[in-house]
Design a protein around this motif. Structure first.
Motif, PDB file in Angstrom:
ATOM      1  N   ASN A 253       0.803  -1.215   0.000  1.00 35.84           N
ATOM      2  CA  ASN A 253       0.000   0.000   0.000  1.00 35.84           C
ATOM      3  C   ASN A 253       0.843   1.274   0.000  1.00 35.84           C
ATOM      4  O   ASN A 253       0.354   2.344   0.359  1.00 35.84           O
ATOM      5  N   SER A 254       2.095   1.153  -0.400  1.00 37.26           N
ATOM      6  CA  SER A 254       2.972   2.326  -0.406  1.00 37.26           C
ATOM      7  C   SER A 254       2.761   3.156  -1.669  1.00 37.26           C
ATOM      8  O   SER A 254       2.296   2.653  -2.690  1.00 37.26           O
ATOM      9  N   SER A 255       3.126   4.398  -1.581  1.00 36.17           N
ATOM     10  CA  SER A 255       3.015   5.306  -2.725  1.00 36.17           C
ATOM     11  C   SER A 255       3.884   4.813  -3.882  1.00 36.17           C
ATOM     12  O   SER A 255       3.561   5.052  -5.046  1.00 36.17           O
ATOM     13  N   HIS A 256       4.959   4.099  -3.601  1.00 36.49           N
ATOM     14  CA  HIS A 256       5.840   3.573  -4.657  1.00 36.49           C
ATOM     15  C   HIS A 256       5.145   2.478  -5.471  1.00 36.49           C
ATOM     16  O   HIS A 256       5.434   2.314  -6.644  1.00 36.49           O
ATOM     17  N   LYS A 257       4.250   1.735  -4.845  1.00 36.83           N
ATOM     18  CA  LYS A 257       3.552   0.638  -5.527  1.00 36.83           C
ATOM     19  C   LYS A 257       2.248   1.102  -6.172  1.00 36.83           C
ATOM     20  O   LYS A 257       1.864   0.621  -7.221  1.00 36.83           O
ATOM     21  N   LYS A 258       1.527   2.018  -5.521  1.00 34.46           N
ATOM     22  CA  LYS A 258       0.178   2.367  -5.961  1.00 34.46           C
ATOM     23  C   LYS A 258       0.109   3.569  -6.899  1.00 34.46           C
ATOM     24  O   LYS A 258      -0.889   3.754  -7.574  1.00 34.46           O
ATOM     25  N   GLU A 259       1.121   4.403  -6.890  1.00 34.56           N
ATOM     26  CA  GLU A 259       1.068   5.639  -7.666  1.00 34.56           C
ATOM     27  C   GLU A 259       2.257   5.725  -8.620  1.00 34.56           C
ATOM     28  O   GLU A 259       3.302   5.137  -8.375  1.00 34.56           O
TER      29      GLU A 259
END
Length: 195
Positions: free
Chosen positions: A110-116
């Motif tokens: 759910n990190s910004s690196h994975k989701k965005e």
């Protein structure tokens, strides 16, 4: 050339630039996430505003407790979580070392690196989140500027990390998970115009 004698810094240039971009695109203001957990990694310093931070280990323990509470809450309540990483050297390794494998995997998923995408700004993520949670990062203050809801939790036992505003958006003491849970649920249900 202009000669400027007096000037006063007012606000954040990065925030102003991001707001111009966000205001011109209505897709960027739609809520995608229930909670945005902003990483506190790298925040402890030896001296803050001439006040000595006595025990860096205790400070990081407080940051870790907040992270664990948010993970537990998001899983229990089936919230859409986004974890906003700072991108500092050693940040991911620190979380890997200090969280249980299940917690770490959930946080990274759910990190910004994975989701965005890489072009997505932190401010855009804040705008697309119902509630932003952290200890004391400047991004909490900037989210208030954008009329966003925040919850600042100081579990470090060090007053230097107390958020300067008291009220519903602040927990400046170590508390039980149940207390944190009730406050978070209350803020998530609260309409922005009530906040």
């Amino acid at each position: 050339n202009l000669k400027i004698l007096n000037f006063y810094p007012v606000g954040s240039l990065r925030l102003a630039r991001a707001l111009n971009k966000i205001r011109n695109n209505s897709k960027l203001t739609k809520t995608k996430y229930d909670i945005c957990l902003i990483s506190d990694f790298g925040a402890p310093r030896i001296i803050i505003n001439k006040i000595k931070v006595n025990n860096e280990i205790k400070v990081y323990e407080g940051f870790l407790k907040l992270t664990k509470y948010v993970i537990k809450y998001a899983i229990e309540k089936k919230c859409k979580l986004i974890f906003l990483l700072k991108g500092k050297t050693g940040e991911i390794d620190w979380f890997r070392k200090n969280l249980k494998k299940k917690e770490f995997d959930y946080l990274m998923k759910n990190s910004s690196h994975k989701k965005e995408s890489k072009s997505t700004s932190s401010y855009q993520i804040l705008r697309q989140s119902n509630l932003s949670i952290s200890t004391m990062t400047t991004m909490l203050r900037e989210n208030l500027t954008m009329n966003g809801k925040i919850l600042s939790c100081n579990f470090t036992k060090n007053k230097v990390y107390d958020f300067p505003i008291n009220g519903v958006s602040t927990i400046n003491k170590v508390c039980s998970y149940n207390y944190f849970c009730k406050r978070t649920s209350y803020l998530l249900k609260m309409k922005k115009h009530q906040y």
